[in-house]
Design a protein around this motif. Structure first.
Motif, PDB file in Angstrom:
ATOM      1  N   SER A 145      10.296 -16.202  -3.746  1.00 39.06           N
ATOM      2  CA  SER A 145      11.401 -17.057  -4.190  1.00 39.06           C
ATOM      3  C   SER A 145      10.999 -17.959  -5.347  1.00 39.06           C
ATOM      4  O   SER A 145      11.866 -18.488  -6.050  1.00 39.06           O
ATOM      5  N   ARG A 146       9.699 -18.129  -5.548  1.00 41.73           N
ATOM      6  CA  ARG A 146       9.215 -18.947  -6.666  1.00 41.73           C
ATOM      7  C   ARG A 146       9.005 -18.126  -7.932  1.00 41.73           C
ATOM      8  O   ARG A 146       8.581 -18.663  -8.953  1.00 41.73           O
ATOM      9  N   LYS A 147       9.276 -16.824  -7.842  1.00 40.75           N
ATOM     10  CA  LYS A 147       9.128 -15.936  -8.991  1.00 40.75           C
ATOM     11  C   LYS A 147      10.491 -15.656  -9.614  1.00 40.75           C
ATOM     12  O   LYS A 147      11.529 -15.800  -8.977  1.00 40.75           O
ATOM     13  N   ALA A 148      10.478 -15.252 -10.884  1.00 40.32           N
ATOM     14  CA  ALA A 148      11.734 -14.905 -11.557  1.00 40.32           C
ATOM     15  C   ALA A 148      12.369 -13.682 -10.907  1.00 40.32           C
ATOM     16  O   ALA A 148      13.589 -13.589 -10.775  1.00 40.32           O
ATOM     17  N   PHE A 149      11.538 -12.744 -10.497  1.00 41.50           N
ATOM     18  CA  PHE A 149      11.975 -11.541  -9.794  1.00 41.50           C
ATOM     19  C   PHE A 149      10.747 -10.908  -9.175  1.00 41.50           C
ATOM     20  O   PHE A 149       9.606 -11.344  -9.430  1.00 41.50           O
ATOM     21  N   ILE A 150      10.951  -9.887  -8.371  1.00 38.64           N
ATOM     22  CA  ILE A 150       9.825  -9.156  -7.802  1.00 38.64           C
ATOM     23  C   ILE A 150      10.032  -7.666  -8.017  1.00 38.64           C
ATOM     24  O   ILE A 150      11.132  -7.213  -8.369  1.00 38.64           O
ATOM     25  N   LEU A 151       8.979  -6.915  -7.781  1.00 35.29           N
ATOM     26  CA  LEU A 151       8.989  -5.467  -7.961  1.00 35.29           C
ATOM     27  C   LEU A 151       8.771  -4.792  -6.612  1.00 35.29           C
ATOM     28  O   LEU A 151       7.949  -5.239  -5.814  1.00 35.29           O
ATOM     29  N   LEU A 152       9.508  -3.731  -6.382  1.00 31.11           N
ATOM     30  CA  LEU A 152       9.426  -2.988  -5.126  1.00 31.11           C
ATOM     31  C   LEU A 152       9.086  -1.535  -5.413  1.00 31.11           C
ATOM     32  O   LEU A 152       9.666  -0.915  -6.306  1.00 31.11           O
ATOM     33  N   ASP A 153       8.149  -0.998  -4.660  1.00 34.70           N
ATOM     34  CA  ASP A 153       7.802   0.414  -4.806  1.00 34.70           C
ATOM     35  C   ASP A 153       7.187   0.903  -3.505  1.00 34.70           C
ATOM     36  O   ASP A 153       6.732   0.107  -2.673  1.00 34.70           O
ATOM     37  N   GLY A 154       7.187   2.203  -3.337  1.00 38.73           N
ATOM     38  CA  GLY A 154       6.558   2.817  -2.176  1.00 38.73           C
ATOM     39  C   GLY A 154       5.411   3.701  -2.619  1.00 38.73           C
ATOM     40  O   GLY A 154       5.421   4.246  -3.726  1.00 38.73           O
ATOM     41  N   THR A 155       4.415   3.832  -1.769  1.00 40.63           N
ATOM     42  CA  THR A 155       3.291   4.703  -2.074  1.00 40.63           C
ATOM     43  C   THR A 155       2.923   5.500  -0.834  1.00 40.63           C
ATOM     44  O   THR A 155       3.226   5.088   0.296  1.00 40.63           O
ATOM     45  N   LEU A 156       2.291   6.628  -1.050  1.00 39.09           N
ATOM     46  CA  LEU A 156       1.873   7.488   0.058  1.00 39.09           C
ATOM     47  C   LEU A 156       0.362   7.406   0.208  1.00 39.09           C
ATOM     48  O   LEU A 156      -0.374   7.627  -0.758  1.00 39.09           O
ATOM     49  N   LEU A 157      -0.089   7.072   1.404  1.00 39.63           N
ATOM     50  CA  LEU A 157      -1.516   7.070   1.710  1.00 39.63           C
ATOM     51  C   LEU A 157      -1.854   8.403   2.365  1.00 39.63           C
ATOM     52  O   LEU A 157      -1.400   8.676   3.480  1.00 39.63           O
ATOM     53  N   PRO A 158      -2.620   9.265   1.696  1.00 37.85           N
ATOM     54  CA  PRO A 158      -2.907  10.603   2.236  1.00 37.85           C
ATOM     55  C   PRO A 158      -3.674  10.547   3.551  1.00 37.85           C
ATOM     56  O   PRO A 158      -4.542   9.690   3.749  1.00 37.85           O
TER      57      PRO A 158
END
Length: 255
Positions: A95-108
């Motif tokens: 909430s203290r940031k201008a925006f955030i980034l969301l992503d998913g990753t696969l752990l083999p």
């Protein structure tokens, strides 16, 4: 087994942090003596997480039994995982940031073809799906519990309550097309083939790609811990390992 001196490319602050937590944990348990000191237990844990060394090699290097090495590492991992920030705590930071980034990753993971729930059609391999939240600079803020690799990113985000949290807190979020349809404050690129998009839509998508590209730094931060590049443990332990790595990263980084 032959042993040799080696190194772990982890900051000394992570070692001091984990050593202090283990020392406090032992005092609470009333432990009087162990084969390894808190500092050595912290070091064997960092070597396992960062370098991915199996327990037999760690046991030989630290002069303990394989079972003892496993027990020491598991204890430290569980202790670190319990200290990892919750989604609500991450939301307060976000909430203290201008925006955030969301992503998913696969752990083999090492699974066979019959284990279909863990097979990711997107990545064409077995693994566990982990959702990542990062700040505008690409620094890791939060990592979700691990779900089977067959779970799509948008479904994983909903199951973890990420979309609801972002919407309730009014936090703007940039994500890729894998999060199509979540609604709320999650922004994704325009959908469609490139040649069918208008010039304005293409410009928006190019700008969107530049902004969210930094989330790959957060993913790389997580996977710089080599154990997570090819997991051979029980899938029930993967969430604890991810949370332990997150705690170590946050503890050793300046925020």
């Amino acid at each position: 087994m032959l042993v040799y001196p080696s190194g772990v490319d982890v900051s000394s602050s992570a070692l001091r942090f984990l050593s202090a937590k283990l020392r406090q944990h032992r005092r609470e348990l009333g432990t009087r003596w162990r084969r390894l000191s808190p500092g050595r237990q912290a070091l064997i844990t960092l070597a396992h997480l960062r370098n991915g060394h199996p327990y037999a090699q760690l046991a030989a290097g630290f002069g303990v039994g394989t079972t003892t090495a496993y027990r020491y590492v598991a204890e430290a991992v569980d202790l670190l995982a319990a200290l990892a920030p919750t989604l609500e705590e991450a939301a307060r930071t976000a909430s203290r940031k201008a925006f955030i980034l969301l992503d998913g990753t696969l752990l083999p993971i090492d699974r066979i073809a019959a284990d279909r729930p863990f097979y990711s059609g997107k990545h064409k391999k077995h693994g566990m799906n982990v959702q990542i939240l990062a700040d505008p600079s690409g620094r890791l803020l939060w990592a979700s519990p691990a779900l089977p690799g067959a779970v799509h990113d948008v479904r994983a985000a909903r199951e973890h309550g990420i979309v609801r949290m972002l919407t309730d807190a009014g936090i703007k979020c940039w994500a890729d097309k894998g999060y199509r349809g979540p609604g709320g404050t999650v922004r994704i690129p325009y959908w469609g083939r490139w040649e069918t998009l208008s010039q304005g839509q293409k410009a928006v998508n190019r700008s969107h790609a530049k902004i969210r590209a930094l989330v790959e730094q957060a993913v790389a931060t997580l996977k710089s811990w080599r154990l997570l590049r090819k997991l051979r443990c029980s899938t029930a332990r993967i969430t604890s390992l991810v949370q332990a790595v997150l705690t170590l990263y946050l503890a050793s980084s300046d925020r």
